[in-house]
Design an enzyme around this catalytic site. Structure first.
Site, PDB file in Angstrom:
ATOM      1  N   CYS A  94      41.025  60.527  62.474  1.00  0.00           N
ATOM      2  CA  CYS A  94      41.409  59.336  63.235  1.00  0.00           C
ATOM      3  C   CYS A  94      41.492  59.588  64.743  1.00  0.00           C
ATOM      4  O   CYS A  94      40.467  59.763  65.375  1.00  0.00           O
ATOM      5  CB  CYS A  94      42.701  58.773  62.651  1.00  0.00           C
ATOM      6  N   HIS A 191      43.363  59.160  56.209  1.00  0.00           N
ATOM      7  CA  HIS A 191      44.646  59.860  56.109  1.00  0.00           C
ATOM      8  C   HIS A 191      44.934  60.009  54.627  1.00  0.00           C
ATOM      9  O   HIS A 191      44.094  59.767  53.785  1.00  0.00           O
ATOM     10  CB  HIS A 191      45.753  59.037  56.759  1.00  0.00           C
TER      11      HIS A 191
END
Ligand code: GLN
Length: 234
Positions: A94, A191
């Site tokens: 990310c 994630h």
């Protein structure tokens, strides 16, 4: 079998570690040890120089401000550029993924990235939050990817850069592709943490370091979870 330890650096845990991304370090450590491969892992905060000797560098996600600071510090440090030129592996998530590119957005402004991969990120109109599923780029030979994404940015890959996967459910880079694979660098929006949900990806990183395929482990539980997620999303 080599007894030399696999050296892993968790980059800036004080800035880049949202959504349980530290789990990626734990998974690499466990999966190496279960094959009899010793591991030396260290977290390096942003006021410290990055060690030049590591085999794998891990970058997690982060809020906009820590992401901007991390990019500044990493550019000044130069350690990731040196790592890439000597063939070390980078696994980035990310915010950590976006900052490897040429530019990204944070707090409504454009910032310079590290320029290690030909990709750039801008703002999306909506935040991408939820489960993602996709098919990994075939040359990598991995099972389908699943995980959790939560990001405002959208990422555009340069013409010669390969995505990590094509998106079947969720958003990823831009609704079509997810993440990046460039040499020994992998970036992803997942994630969850990504390597707990996708242990074959952890083994790919480890195999790059040791230079051979690793013997399989019992992955019954992550395999069941992937099957459940894929069934729920189809
Ligand atoms: N700040 C970045 C974005 O929203 C990264 C977010 C994250 O790491 N979860 O796109």
């Amino acid at each position: 079998m080599s007894t030399e330890a696999i050296r892993i650096v968790w980059v800036y845990p004080d800035l880049l570690s949202t959504y349980g991304d530290r789990g990626n370090l734990l998974i690499l450590d466990q999966r190496a040890r279960r094959r009899g491969l010793p591991v030396e892992a260290v977290g390096v905060n942003y006021d410290q120089p990055l060690p030049d000797s590591a085999d794998i560098y891990l970058l997690g996600g982060g809020e906009d401000r820590p992401q901007v600071l991390a990019a500044e510090k990493l550019r000044a440090d130069g350690g990731l550029h040196r790592a890439v030129s000597r063939g070390a592996a980078i696994f980035s998530v990310c915010a950590g993924y976006q900052l490897l590119g040429t530019s990204f957005y944070g707090n409504g402004e454009r910032y310079q990235g590290l320029g290690l991969i030909d990709l750039s990120s801008d703002r999306g109109e909506t935040r991408a939050v939820g489960e993602l599923a996709g098919d990994v780029t075939p040359e990598l030979g991995l099972p389908p990817l699943t995980g959790f994404e939560n990001h405002g940015g959208r990422t555009h890959l340069g013409p010669n850069v390969r995505p990590l996967a094509s998106v079947k459910h969720g958003v990823g880079n831009d609704g079509t592709t997810e993440g990046v694979w460039s040499g020994r660098m992998i970036g992803t929006y997942l994630h969850g943490p990504a390597l707990a949900r996708n242990p074959a990806l952890a083994d790919l990183l480890l195999s790059w370091v040791v230079g051979r395929q690793l013997p399989p482990l019992d992955d019954e539980w992550p395999t069941k979870l992937r099957g459940e997620r894929l069934a729920a999303l189809s």
